[in-house]
Scaffold this active site. Sequence first.
Site, PDB file in Angstrom:
ATOM      1  CG  LEU A 369      -1.989  -1.020   1.333  1.00 32.03           C
ATOM      2  CD1 LEU A 369      -2.627  -0.991   2.701  1.00 32.03           C
ATOM      3  CD2 LEU A 369      -3.034  -0.762   0.264  1.00 32.03           C
ATOM      4  CB  ALA A 371       7.423   2.107   1.063  1.00 35.30           C
ATOM      5  CG  PHE A 374       7.986   5.082  10.795  1.00 36.65           C
ATOM      6  CD1 PHE A 374       9.211   5.315  11.371  1.00 36.65           C
ATOM      7  CD2 PHE A 374       6.919   5.883  11.136  1.00 36.65           C
ATOM      8  CE1 PHE A 374       9.383   6.337  12.275  1.00 36.65           C
ATOM      9  CE2 PHE A 374       7.084   6.917  12.038  1.00 36.65           C
ATOM     10  CZ  PHE A 374       8.324   7.146  12.611  1.00 36.65           C
ATOM     11  CE  LYS A 376       9.579  -2.165   0.651  1.00 39.62           C
ATOM     12  NZ  LYS A 376      10.082  -3.243  -0.195  1.00 39.62           N
ATOM     13  CG  ASP A 488       5.074  12.158  12.493  1.00 43.00           C
ATOM     14  OD1 ASP A 488       5.218  13.335  12.110  1.00 43.00           O
ATOM     15  OD2 ASP A 488       5.533  11.180  11.877  1.00 43.00           O
TER      16      ASP A 488
END
Length: 686
Positions: A369, A371, A374, A376, A488
Amino acid sequence: MAKALQSLLFYLITSACMISLMFAQDQFEYYDFSKANLSLDGMATILPNGLLQLTNNATKTTGHAFYKVPIEFNTSSSTSAESLSFSTEFVFAIVPEAKSRGQGMAFVVSPTPDLSHGGATSYLGFVNITTNNKTDTHILAIELDTNGSADAADINDNHVGIDVNSIYSIQSANASYFNDTNRKNDSLLLASGKSILIWIEYDGTNKVLDVTLAPVQTTRPRFPRSIKPSLPLLSRSINLSEIFLEEMFIGFSGSTGTITSNQYILGWSFKKGGKAKSLDMSKIIDPPTPPLPQLPPQSTTLLTERLVIIISITSAIVVLMIIGGVMYLYQKNKYAEVLEEWEKEYSPQRLSFRTLFKATKGFKENRLLGAGGFGKVYKGELPSGIQIAVKRVSHDVEQGMQQYVAEVASMGRLRHKNLVQLLGYCRRKGELLLVYDYMPNGSLDDYLFNTQNPKSLSLSQRFHIVKGVASALLYLHEDWEQVVLHRDIKASNILLDANLNGKLGDFGLARFHDRGMNIEATRVVGTIGYMAPELTAMGVATTWTDVYAFGAFMLEVVCGRRPVDPDKPREEMILIKWVATCGKNGVLMDTVDSKLEGNFSAKEAELLLKLGMLCSQSNPENRPSMRQMIQYLEGNASIPDISFDTYEFGIPNICERNNETGTTQTTTSSLANFSYDTVTVLFGGR
Ligand SMILES: *[C@@H]1O[C@H](CO)[C@@H](O)[C@H](O)[C@H]1NC(C)=O
Ligand SMILES: *[C@@H]1O[C@H](CO)[C@@H](O)[C@H](O)[C@H]1NC(C)=O
Ligand SMILES: *[C@@H]1O[C@H](CO)[C@@H](O)[C@H](O)[C@H]1NC(C)=O
Ligand SMILES: *[C@@H]1O[C@H](CO)[C@@H](O)[C@H](O)[C@H]1NC(C)=O
Ligand SMILES: *[C@@H]1O[C@H](CO)[C@@H](O)[C@H](O)[C@H]1NC(C)=O
Ligand SMILES: *[C@@H]1O[C@H](CO)[C@@H](O)[C@H](O)[C@H]1NC(C)=O
Ligand SMILES: *[C@@H]1O[C@H](CO)[C@@H](O)[C@H](O)[C@H]1NC(C)=O
Ligand SMILES: *[C@@H]1O[C@H](CO)[C@@H](O)[C@H](O)[C@H]1NC(C)=O
Ligand SMILES: *[C@@H]1O[C@H](CO)[C@@H](O)[C@H](O)[C@H]1NC(C)=O
Ligand SMILES: *[C@@H]1O[C@H](CO)[C@@H](O)[C@H](O)[C@H]1NC(C)=O
């Protein structure tokens, strides 16, 4: 002998097929509710292992699950006995939260499958203050009440009642069952977390409704059929033609109060006009002890099937042992995991690598979906049909892992409609796998920034997404048992569900990267442009630094560009600066995303821009809290006047870095190789 067994097996299989073909709409039997035709609302959900969960941790909320197909009752016929007779049997488990038992649940026969207006707490979700006691409600409910309430004139904290149009029971009794061995009533605790079987049967000829309970034998193997007590707990003469309409829906309703419980349905059979099929207890799986789902059980085999298998195994044992040995070594290596002693307590959240491997078809490239910084992310499907997203995060050190896994386990208990649900995790050497709900519409930044394949999103859709994210953040900051920081927030971490609701994802991953390796150096994790000035200067994440990032995110959404964009002319490069300049010059609307081509509500745009700026102030204490933010967004409070001249905005420190003379050794990326990926900022290292 083998031949006879084979023909017996053949006979069993064909008759099973014929029975399932004969299944009419007013007759069914379910163990795996992902296969059932149910409409769910509120807290109700189907777990990856197929269990139906009616209620969870959320307080003062309801959950409903109704069979979508209406049951036709002939209420005009006073003679035909079958017309109103029905029978149902289901297994439920009420798993209490800590010491409290929650409110309870009910089996409901209702003229509508939509009881979303049902009241929580003692209303058990099937009536509310206006519909209670009204004859035009047309509801029959069998309540399994775990919290006696004076409002409902309940007898105690553990009873079963027959309710008509009301939460006041026309008949109720302490939960118990008649034990045929000693011919005594044995009491039964509804909210014990154990599986309990209940029979509800209406005899249309004599107009009698019987309710019977019995515990499910807990040890395996269970008897295929649980023995029904010879005496019912409740038996009440009642004329259902006065209550039912021609079309009625059957299902379950549950509620929570200030105290909650996890309520599950583990199996359900129903039949109109006759006796429902007895549930097969060997197919009932144990209710989950903690709230997170466990994996589906191994399917049980019939006795005859087992015999056949044993015979073939004996004949081919040598071959199998050789193949098995080779396979074992191969598989062991392929599916090898890391599982340490301290992880035992998190076992409910643990998914096996084998399951994830199969779910993603071996982490195939076509399942990829995305990458990012962090690792894949792959799309997958669990055996129960639930779609998942599996994130593979690699790491070099095991240090801090125990604390991190504890955090993952606690994050799995977060429940909010605007949070991407974390379903579980798995650990291998040098690698952590996190399993989330799959979000069909991908991430928000794809909508905002994808120039190759543009997808449009109106300003009101964006506004709706911002509101959703804000409520999730409020939940993390103030409404959960402890303060959770996201660390984040940015468009690429907001995922969209099928109805374009925004869901906050990837929480806590930043935390994962902020431990490990170099413990001497303090480190913070985030994305340039979203990190508050005090975060990069002092390295302390707070709810204020989340609010700063949320502000940057709001500006990003309304302006359709990133907080820092090196490709723009110098004066527009830093979004906050540009918005402030335009605000000062009275041309604030110039900053709104040009892709909207002027089709937007200036009021909404202005609100988002001003709120974004309010969050971007350099003094953290001047930024609004998420609770205030919701009030502004909902229009329940007017936002303070923003003067773009006097406010001091916290400009991302990327541009001021050159003039910096402080002693901090901030290592942000330079403009030349600028990236929107999450980065680690080290400082104070020796
Ligand atoms: C969720 O459930 C756990 C126990 O499994 C409990 O400790 C916690 O307080 C609950 N959370 C909420 C928000 O009620
Ligand atoms: C599920 O229920 C809906 C609504 O009544 C019906 O249209 C549909 O055919 C049902 N599907 C199955 C598989 O029974
Ligand atoms: C209901 O029962 C009455 C009397 O037995 C019968 O005349 C009528 O046709 C039935 N209605 C339906 C819809 O089956
Ligand atoms: C019933 O609910 C009240 C508050 O709604 C709570 O104080 C009480 O402990 C509950 N009783 C049980 C047995 O859970
Ligand atoms: C009670 O439910 C009815 C419909 O089920 C709804 O119209 C009404 O607004 C609800 N009342 C309250 C107070 O929620
Ligand atoms: C509802 O009916 C019950 C029993 O018939 C009665 O005790 C109660 O006062 C009624 N409540 C309301 C709100 O009408
Ligand atoms: C029902 O339980 C209550 C305590 O919860 C007890 O006082 C009462 O005697 C019980 N009633 C019967 C009929 O056993
Ligand atoms: C019934 O009571 C007997 C004797 O007290 C006990 O051994 C047995 O387990 C009970 N049966 C059930 C189904 O609980
Ligand atoms: C057991 O409970 C039923 C229903 O509540 C009651 O009719 C019966 O008398 C009780 N039997 C004994 C032995 O207490
Ligand atoms: C049941 O109710 C229906 C409809 O009100 C009525 O026609 C019928 O006579 C009642 N039957 C009995 C046995 O009371």
